[in-house]
Each structure stands twice: as C-alpha cells, then as structure tokens.
Design an enzyme around this catalytic site. Sequence first.
Site, PDB file in Angstrom:
ATOM      1  N   ASP A  37      16.928 -32.481-100.874  1.00  0.00           N
ATOM      2  CA  ASP A  37      16.399 -31.185-101.298  1.00  0.00           C
ATOM      3  C   ASP A  37      17.209 -30.816-102.536  1.00  0.00           C
ATOM      4  OD1 ASP A  37      15.768 -28.543-101.778  1.00  0.00           O
ATOM      5  OD2 ASP A  37      16.603 -27.776 -99.910  1.00  0.00           O
ATOM      6  N   LYS A  54      17.370 -26.463-112.463  1.00  0.00           N
ATOM      7  CA  LYS A  54      16.016 -26.734-111.971  1.00  0.00           C
ATOM      8  C   LYS A  54      14.972 -25.894-112.713  1.00  0.00           C
ATOM      9  CE  LYS A  54      13.632 -27.014-107.498  1.00  0.00           C
ATOM     10  NZ  LYS A  54      13.837 -26.793-106.047  1.00  0.00           N
ATOM     11  N   GLU A  64       8.040 -29.022-101.501  1.00  0.00           N
ATOM     12  CA  GLU A  64       8.972 -28.350-100.590  1.00  0.00           C
ATOM     13  C   GLU A  64       8.279 -27.737 -99.369  1.00  0.00           C
ATOM     14  OE1 GLU A  64      11.156 -25.779-103.235  1.00  0.00           O
ATOM     15  OE2 GLU A  64      12.086 -27.504-104.214  1.00  0.00           O
ATOM     16  N   ASP A 122       9.111 -19.254 -98.678  1.00  0.00           N
ATOM     17  CA  ASP A 122      10.411 -19.814 -99.057  1.00  0.00           C
ATOM     18  C   ASP A 122      11.136 -18.891-100.029  1.00  0.00           C
ATOM     19  OD1 ASP A 122      12.582 -21.278-100.002  1.00  0.00           O
ATOM     20  OD2 ASP A 122      11.462 -23.129-100.334  1.00  0.00           O
TER      21      ASP A 122
HETATM   22  P1  ADP Z   1      17.672 -22.707-103.027  1.00  0.00           P
HETATM   23  O1  ADP Z   1      16.676 -23.540-102.296  1.00  0.00           O
HETATM   24  O2  ADP Z   1      17.034 -21.783-104.010  1.00  0.00           O
HETATM   25  O3  ADP Z   1      18.752 -23.496-103.652  1.00  0.00           O
HETATM   26  P2  ADP Z   1      18.724 -21.774-100.423  1.00  0.00           P
HETATM   27  O4  ADP Z   1      17.513 -21.924 -99.609  1.00  0.00           O
HETATM   28  O5  ADP Z   1      19.840 -22.704-100.157  1.00  0.00           O
HETATM   29  O6  ADP Z   1      18.393 -21.726-101.967  1.00  0.00           O
HETATM   30  O7  ADP Z   1      19.245 -20.295-100.210  1.00  0.00           O
HETATM   31  C1  ADP Z   1      20.384 -19.824-100.829  1.00  0.00           C
HETATM   32  C2  ADP Z   1      20.405 -18.330-100.733  1.00  0.00           C
HETATM   33  O8  ADP Z   1      20.443 -17.935 -99.366  1.00  0.00           O
HETATM   34  C3  ADP Z   1      21.602 -17.720-101.416  1.00  0.00           C
HETATM   35  O9  ADP Z   1      21.178 -16.647-102.235  1.00  0.00           O
HETATM   36  C4  ADP Z   1      22.410 -17.192-100.243  1.00  0.00           C
HETATM   37  O10 ADP Z   1      23.158 -16.040-100.587  1.00  0.00           O
HETATM   38  C5  ADP Z   1      21.335 -16.848 -99.249  1.00  0.00           C
HETATM   39  N1  ADP Z   1      21.856 -16.717 -97.898  1.00  0.00           N
HETATM   40  C6  ADP Z   1      22.531 -17.652 -97.173  1.00  0.00           C
HETATM   41  N2  ADP Z   1      22.908 -17.129 -95.985  1.00  0.00           N
HETATM   42  C7  ADP Z   1      22.470 -15.853 -95.957  1.00  0.00           C
HETATM   43  C8  ADP Z   1      22.572 -14.770 -95.021  1.00  0.00           C
HETATM   44  N3  ADP Z   1      23.227 -14.900 -93.866  1.00  0.00           N
HETATM   45  N4  ADP Z   1      21.986 -13.590 -95.332  1.00  0.00           N
HETATM   46  C9  ADP Z   1      21.345 -13.451 -96.490  1.00  0.00           C
HETATM   47  N5  ADP Z   1      21.229 -14.401 -97.424  1.00  0.00           N
HETATM   48  C10 ADP Z   1      21.782 -15.592 -97.171  1.00  0.00           C
HETATM   49 MG    MG Z   2      15.132 -24.361-101.494  1.00  0.00          MG
END
Ligand code: ADP
Ligand code: MG
Length: 618
Positions: free
Chosen positions: A4, A67, A183, A206
């Site tokens: 991912d 990205k 995704e 998402d």
């Molecule tokens: P991406 O796919 O865009 O790289 P992710 O799906 O990994 O992102 O999500 C990352 C986001 O999730 C970050 O903004 C992070 O702060 C948020 N996040 C992770 N845990 C929590 C939580 N417990 N509460 C709210 N937001 C969260």
């Molecule tokens: Mg993602």
Amino acid sequence: IGIDLGTTQSLVGVVDAGFPILLADAQGSRMTRSVVYYGGAEAAPVVGAEAWRRRVTEGARTVVSVKRLIGRRAGDHAMEDGKPDRGSDGEPEAGGRFGGMGPEVRAGADGSLGIVMDGVWRSPIEISAAILRRLKEVAEAALERPVARAVITVPAYFNDAQRQATREAGRLAGLKVERILNEPTAAALAFGLDKLGGRSRVAVYDLGGGTFDVSILELNDGIFQVLATHGDTRLGGDDFDLLLAQWLASELEGGWSGLTSLERARFLESAVEAKHALSFQEEVEVRLPFWRGAESFVRTVTRREFEKLIKPLLERTGKLCRKAMSDAGLTPADLSAAVLVGGSTRLPAVREIAAEIFGREPDTSRHPDETVALGAVIQAGILSGAMRRVVLLDVTPLSLGIETFGGLMNVILPRNTTIPAKAGELFTNAVTDQPGMRIRVLQGEREMARDNWTLGEFEVGFEKGPKGSARVGVQFSIDADGILTILARDTKTGLDKVVEIRHAAVDVSEAKVGEMIAQSVDHAFEDMTERQWAEAALKSRELLDAVAGALPLAGDALDDSARGEIRQGVAGVEAALEAGDLRRLKTANATLDEATETLAAILVEQAMDAAVAKKMGI
Ligand code: ADP
Ligand code: MG
C-alpha cells in the site's frame, strides 16, 4: 509482496503459510512514513521515520506526499476539483506546511512535475521508488530472502499516466509489478467482500492522511468493477491536524501566523497526538512545556470542540459519497456493505457520518490503516499461488441415491459432492418379465433404504424379457441452484422418465444433517451387518433360482452324488436363511456355489452342443 503506497504512510506484507500478514521494520513498526529526505545531490535518500523527523529542520530537502505529484504534468491541476496545487494551509505543496520551507515543485523537461532539491530535479517516480525500495528492504529483512514481485495499490481515480508512473517506480525499485490494484478493491478483498453472492454492490469510504475518496464497487463472479468514484486529494487527517494546531495557537498573541516553522511543527505534533486521543476519550489536555523559554503551553480540547472544527470537511465527504452513489444510480438500500478504510476513520464523527450516508453501521472490524495493504497482500498471494482463492462451493450435505434390491441404499451422489454434479448407474430386471421397477429417491447415510429419507418415488416400466435383460439407466444431476433432476431411461426403448426434486437435495438444516450422520455412526456396525445380510440373501435367492431352473435340464448327465450334493447345498442355504445367521449363510452360499459347478459345466456343454448342432444343420 503486496504494497500500500500511501500518501502519508506505506505498508508491505506477504502471504505466509496461507495467511496475509504485514511486515514490520527493525523498530517493530508496520507503517513506513511516505517521506523521503535527500541529504545532498549525491547522497542516498533516507525514507520513513528518520526522514519525517528531518522535515522540521530540513524541509527543503524533505519530500512529503509525493503521491500527489506522481504521473502528473504542469497544468493538470484542473482534475482536482479546480483547486490550486497548494497545501491546505495555502502554502505550496511538499513540505510547505511548515512555513514554506518545502522543496520547490517544478515541471521537468518533458512537462511532468518534479521536485528540485540542491539544484537537482527529481521525478516523483524516482522519489516513490525510494519508498518502494525501502519497503522491499523491510520485507527482505523480515523474510530473510530476496523479493522480486509485487502488487501495488493506487487510488481508483488514478489515470493511466499515474498508474504507469507507479508501475515505473516499482520497476526502478527492483520489483516486477505484477498488478496495479485499486485501493478500494484491495479494501474489499481484505474485508472478504469478494465472497458476497451474486451481483453485490459495496461502498468503500477511505479517509487517510492527505486524501479522501469514496468508491462504489460492483462484484461480478468474484471480480470487482468500479461503478463510481469521487474524492478530494486535499482532504484528510493532515487537514484535521492543521485545523486543531491552528485552534490551539489561536489564543496566543500573533496566533498561528506568529509562530516559527519549528514552533508550528511542535504544535502540529501535539495536535496529532491530541486528535488520536480524542478518538477514544472525550477530552484531552495539550501540554507544551517550556515551549518559549520558561513559558509552557497548556490547553484542553474536547471532542465536541474538535468535531466542530472539522465538521465542514466531514460534510464535504458526505457530499462526495452522495455524488458517487447517484453516479452509480444507487441508493443506500442497494448496497450490501459499506466499509471504512484509512486511519482517519477511527474518528467517531467519521463513523457517524458514514452510518448516516450509507444507512447502516459501517464495518469497523479491521484496522483501518492496514486494510488496503492486506488486500494488496491477498491479491499478491492469489497471483503467486501462495493463497488459494477460497470459493465456497455448495456441496450435497447428505448422500443421494436410490433403493435397490434387498432394501439397500444405493448411493449415486455421495455426501459432500460439489454441485453442480452428475452421476448415474445402470439397472436391470431382477426377475423374468418383471413389469417395471419402483425408484425411490433417498437421502441419507444409512445402509438400509428404510433408514434414509425418501425425497420422491416413481415407477419405470421394463420391456418383458428374461431376468437381467432390461437396461434402465438412472441418472442424478444437481444444478448450481440445487435442483435435483432424476432421469430414468430405458436404453432399449429410449423411453425417458424425468423427475425433478426442488432444493430438498441441498436444503437440509445443519441440525438434521448432524442427526443423520450421528445416527449413521451410531448404527454403523448393525447397518453394515444388515447390508451384508441383504447382499448375501440376494445371492442365495439368485443361487436357489438358478438351481431350480437348471436341475431339471441336466437330466442323466448329472450323477446322483452330484445331485445329492446340490440338494444338500440348497437345504443348507434355506436353513441359514431361516436362521438369519449371516456367517452360516455366507458359508452355505459358498458350498452351494461349489456344488453347482458340475451342473453349470454340464449346462454349458449342452448349450455348446446345441449351438454346434444348429450350425451343422442337425
Ligand atoms: P494514507 O493512506 O493517506 O497514507 P492512512 O490511512 O495511513 O493514510 O491514515 C493516516 C491518517 O490517519 C493520519 O492523518 C493519522 O493521523 C490518522 N489517524 C491514525 N490514527 C488515528 C486515530 N486514532 N484517530 C484519528 N486519526 C487517526
Ligand atoms: Mg491509504
């Protein structure tokens, strides 16, 4: 491996012993920050947590959210809802969130967007390749062997150029990219939605770190198709962090704009922590001890206050979901499932809005930040053969057959036969001039017909003729819908009889199946004895019939002692039948069989003589 490649975080995994697992780096973390730091024109890029730490002091050499640039050209911005190519804080992209210190984004010679650091223009492909190489290393270290092939996920809205560029990044990282996977499709795979029956539609919401997207997928024979997708490449957890950080700083003199980039970074860091905590608790105290010399910062923020800040952004996701559903021509009732993906869906407010839009409690059974990666791993496992696509085929819960001579169960389709299925057997008349046979369709595991369940019954006629001359084929076929069709065909006359039994053959309650099997186990010994008895008795009947028919024909050719032996044999069989003793009957059958050997030989001789005589015209 499955990857991912996220805007803010990336993950890698593999199918191990049939299970999809995500791999952790040396620090034990399964998530790698999608951040790349370049120490100089010649220096090797640094990826992940270390690069993330450097962005504060060396923003101009640190690339975040690459990205967003991959596969894009200058002037492409229109595709993002007409928004300019700027960060949420109005600063230029890539590091700009920390006070305009990010590296410069500039179009390269071919018009594609890239990033300039230390006077070197680097393409997003090259930068993404650095992240992918790092993931490959994490996997190789964890697996202790080289890795060569990968599945990489991309947003559903990625165009061809963006997909090609991602593929190229994989190639540069030394990976053969076996598939670029959407995704939302990966998420659906991770949730096992490919096992939904028929034509199901599912929604995938998402909300990650930097982007939001919603997709409506349709499942057809285990294959997903994207019906509609909408999103905002400038809406995600980073925006929530910024709003909260700005709110925290709002009571300070000069507010957010009065802060240095380092101070902003500290506020942002605290905001992220507070945001995460607010997903599980109602309020949190933000503390920045000695943040300005001796001065400490303390402010409490409640979940309600935070939700108010981000409400407009959440409403925007709702609007995009409705758009996607109307594009797909669906209402919430048409959906079989709605799943939440992305770290930001941990926020209770996000879950509420999703429940409202999709008219159901969203499935939150998976780690939201790991689902896309798990789906990529599953797809990789399917492609490499490490994971069999588990398709649950329907099977016959119990054996199906018909009653034959002696009241026995004659199984035609054994229990656990996958459907559709077809099988048959040939039957004949047991006695001369038998008018027909009654076919009783049975279901069950018992040896004797009477102990099984009767699903249906019908008659087939035989042509008049000596015993064993009729030929009736009985065929059982169950189609994919579980409908059992029984065809009885007289192969001599070509006459068919067809009987259809709806569903009964497969629709049996688990309890009844269990009961039937338990009984067959309990009675296994008696059943077996009874079957053997029935078979032995059948043999006795045949022998007695044959002797009765042949003895008068043998005439003088059979001497008295042989005749006496046969008579004795017949008496023995009759007595054993009477006594109901299986062992005795078996022995008696064998004795009679032996005793009739001379008789049989005489009859064969006679028949041959007759044939020869006929041939010679005597
Ligand atoms: P991406 O796919 O865009 O790289 P992710 O799906 O990994 O992102 O999500 C990352 C986001 O999730 C970050 O903004 C992070 O702060 C948020 N996040 C992770 N845990 C929590 C939580 N417990 N509460 C709210 N937001 C969260
Ligand atoms: Mg993602």
